[in-house]
Design a protein around this motif. Sequence first.
Motif, PDB file in Angstrom:
ATOM      1  N   UNK A  17       0.828  -1.201   0.000  1.00  0.00           N
ATOM      2  CA  UNK A  17       0.000   0.000   0.000  1.00  0.00           C
ATOM      3  C   UNK A  17       0.863   1.252   0.000  1.00  0.00           C
ATOM      4  N   UNK A  18       2.106   1.110   0.431  1.00  0.00           N
ATOM      5  CA  UNK A  18       3.084   2.183   0.290  1.00  0.00           C
ATOM      6  C   UNK A  18       3.022   3.282   1.320  1.00  0.00           C
ATOM      7  N   UNK A 129      -9.765  -5.807  -5.836  1.00  0.00           N
ATOM      8  CA  UNK A 129      -8.608  -5.897  -4.946  1.00  0.00           C
ATOM      9  C   UNK A 129      -8.996  -5.597  -3.504  1.00  0.00           C
ATOM     10  N   UNK A 130      -9.793  -4.538  -3.318  1.00  0.00           N
ATOM     11  CA  UNK A 130     -10.208  -4.152  -1.968  1.00  0.00           C
ATOM     12  C   UNK A 130     -11.097  -5.208  -1.333  1.00  0.00           C
ATOM     13  N   UNK A 131     -12.018  -5.767  -2.120  1.00  0.00           N
ATOM     14  CA  UNK A 131     -12.904  -6.809  -1.583  1.00  0.00           C
ATOM     15  C   UNK A 131     -12.118  -8.058  -1.207  1.00  0.00           C
ATOM     16  N   UNK A 159      -9.024   0.495   9.224  1.00  0.00           N
ATOM     17  CA  UNK A 159      -9.608   0.941   7.965  1.00  0.00           C
ATOM     18  C   UNK A 159      -9.738   2.457   7.905  1.00  0.00           C
ATOM     19  N   UNK A 160      -9.806   3.104   9.084  1.00  0.00           N
ATOM     20  CA  UNK A 160      -9.786   4.555   9.107  1.00  0.00           C
ATOM     21  C   UNK A 160      -8.450   5.102   8.627  1.00  0.00           C
ATOM     22  N   UNK A 165      -5.312   7.665   4.351  1.00  0.00           N
ATOM     23  CA  UNK A 165      -4.036   7.618   3.636  1.00  0.00           C
ATOM     24  C   UNK A 165      -4.125   6.571   2.530  1.00  0.00           C
ATOM     25  N   UNK A 166      -4.908   6.828   1.494  1.00  0.00           N
ATOM     26  CA  UNK A 166      -5.120   5.820   0.448  1.00  0.00           C
ATOM     27  C   UNK A 166      -3.860   5.605  -0.382  1.00  0.00           C
TER      28      UNK A 166
END
Length: 277
Positions: A17-18, A129-131, A159-160, A165-166
């Motif tokens: 996710x970096x 990917x997220x699921x 998850x917050x 920070x996506x």
Amino acid sequence: MISRGTGFPVAVIPGIQGRWEWMTPTIDALAAGHRVITWSLTDLRPERRSDGDFLEWMRPIDRALDATHERRVSLIGVSFGGLIAACYAARRPERVAALILASTPSPVWEPRPGDEFCLRFPWLAFPYFAARALRRLLPEIYHARNAWPQRAQLGAEHFGRAFRSPFAPGHAAQWVREWKARDITGECARIVAPTLVVTGERHLEHVVPVERTLQYTRLIPGAEHVVLAGTGHLGVITQPHRFAEIAGQFIHAANAAERSAPAADATSQQPRARYAS
């Protein structure tokens, strides 16, 4: 670039996710006894090139460590970050006092169903990917706490952080393509730093099979293995203080050995797993 705490310098490389923010509990726990340096991967390599080489990670890490005035650090690589950490330890032995690989995938790209779709169309595939990630991680979050209020709090916090920070799927896909194009098995044999391989338990690790992470115990001379009991892929986050304790003991032992005696000849003896409850 983030620098927190005082003590032996420790550099932490985050996962695919970096974003270092996803590991805030881990960073805070480590900073209680060390000077912790970390970055987001996009800060190290903001460009995204179709012809990039996986070993291009070496130079920006050099620059980042130089900016913190640290000549030599203990290096922690989490998941995908462990691949980068292993290469750096192999290529820069003079700068790595100890190496810790946490839930790191095997050196050779081993695709799973759906991976090629995510690599070819990273933004289009993002909902899938997220699921998939949610399906893999929810069972671990359930087992990480004993009651529903604590489970809900842990999930909401994790998850917050991810929401605030996506990560950029395009960057992640490019980094994996670079890894796919280079077999780093040979790099592992060159590592001379004391190495600790940390995994969760097999029945809770649904992201990187434990057997793949354990390949490092055979490839890196003298590597040790410890199991973070009651965890899977998220052990560094769900049990940050226990992970920091394990990492801290290993880092202090490596630094003490370095000060008291010349480096011993590496041994390829297969280590015995230890469980850390």
